[in-house]
Write an enzyme that holds these catalytic residues in place. Sequence first.
Site, PDB file in Angstrom:
ATOM      1  N   LYS A 252      -7.285   9.301  -6.797  1.00 10.87           N
ATOM      2  CA  LYS A 252      -6.742   7.990  -6.424  1.00 10.87           C
ATOM      3  C   LYS A 252      -5.822   8.177  -5.221  1.00 10.87           C
ATOM      4  CE  LYS A 252      -5.155   4.009  -9.044  1.00 10.87           C
ATOM      5  NZ  LYS A 252      -4.410   3.614 -10.236  1.00 10.87           N
TER       6      LYS A 252
HETATM    7  C1  E4P Z   1      -4.482   0.276 -10.607  1.00  8.11           C
HETATM    8  O1  E4P Z   1      -5.262   1.183 -10.741  1.00  8.11           O
HETATM    9  C2  E4P Z   1      -3.074   0.282 -11.036  1.00  8.11           C
HETATM   10  O2  E4P Z   1      -2.893   1.366 -11.928  1.00  8.11           O
HETATM   11  C3  E4P Z   1      -2.644  -0.949 -11.775  1.00  8.11           C
HETATM   12  O3  E4P Z   1      -3.705  -1.822 -12.033  1.00  8.11           O
HETATM   13  C4  E4P Z   1      -1.404  -1.588 -11.266  1.00  8.11           C
HETATM   14  O4  E4P Z   1      -1.096  -2.684 -12.065  1.00  8.11           O
HETATM   15  P1  E4P Z   1       0.346  -3.367 -12.121  1.00  8.11           P
HETATM   16  O5  E4P Z   1       0.481  -4.272 -10.945  1.00  8.11           O
HETATM   17  O6  E4P Z   1       0.342  -4.134 -13.410  1.00  8.11           O
HETATM   18  O7  E4P Z   1       1.348  -2.246 -12.108  1.00  8.11           O
END
Ligand code: E4P
Length: 216
Positions: A83
């Site tokens: 990621k």
């Molecule tokens: C994406 O892969 C992130 O881990 C996640 O969806 C972020 O979400 P949030 O805005 O609820 O922190």
Amino acid sequence: MKLFIDSADIQEIQEAKEMGVLDGVTTNPSLVAKTGRSFDEVAREIVELVDGPVSLEVIATDYEGMIREADELMKYGDNVVIKIPLILEGLKATKTLADRGIKVNNTLCFSPMQALLSAKAGAAYVSPFVGRLDDISHDGMELIESIVEIYANYMFETEVLVASVRNPIHLLDSARIGADVATIPFNVINQMMKHPLTDIGLAKFLEDAKKVPQGG
Ligand code: E4P
């Protein structure tokens, strides 16, 4: 539509897996920090538990650092997806890793143009954050529509992974638009399953079942 769980909590991931609809996992540094456990321990357990893709995020913000971290993260297993944030250095790292056949999930996507660059760099997934856009009065789902349209126009293979999901309506809209994947917090997975009429209907069936005469 593939469903990933957005969590680093082993118990949540285990429960989602037992539901039989889990296709993968996404984590981020905030989710890992919330567990209070070491990254190494958490990553090892998730990768072993889940058959599908597991996104593990780099911390470095420079190209060399990202590539170095990606090499380390890949040691956790073949199902690891690296990621990488959608910043310039991240785009370069995405291209290098994609050329090596490593799957990249470009995270923190907030615009269709970032998503276009992500696809051109060869990312396996792009993660547009719908909830965080909604939070600042921008329509998160509009971003999903734009990316799905652009990717279809040019037959990009990068999968649209809807992230920052806050409620089942985000999923309904994503499915109608045709997003490839959604990554969902555990509480929202449970909300998707719930309907008061199902509970009321089941209670009535069970009550009536007691009135059915016993015997052969
Ligand atoms: C994406 O892969 C992130 O881990 C996640 O969806 C972020 O979400 P949030 O805005 O609820 O922190």
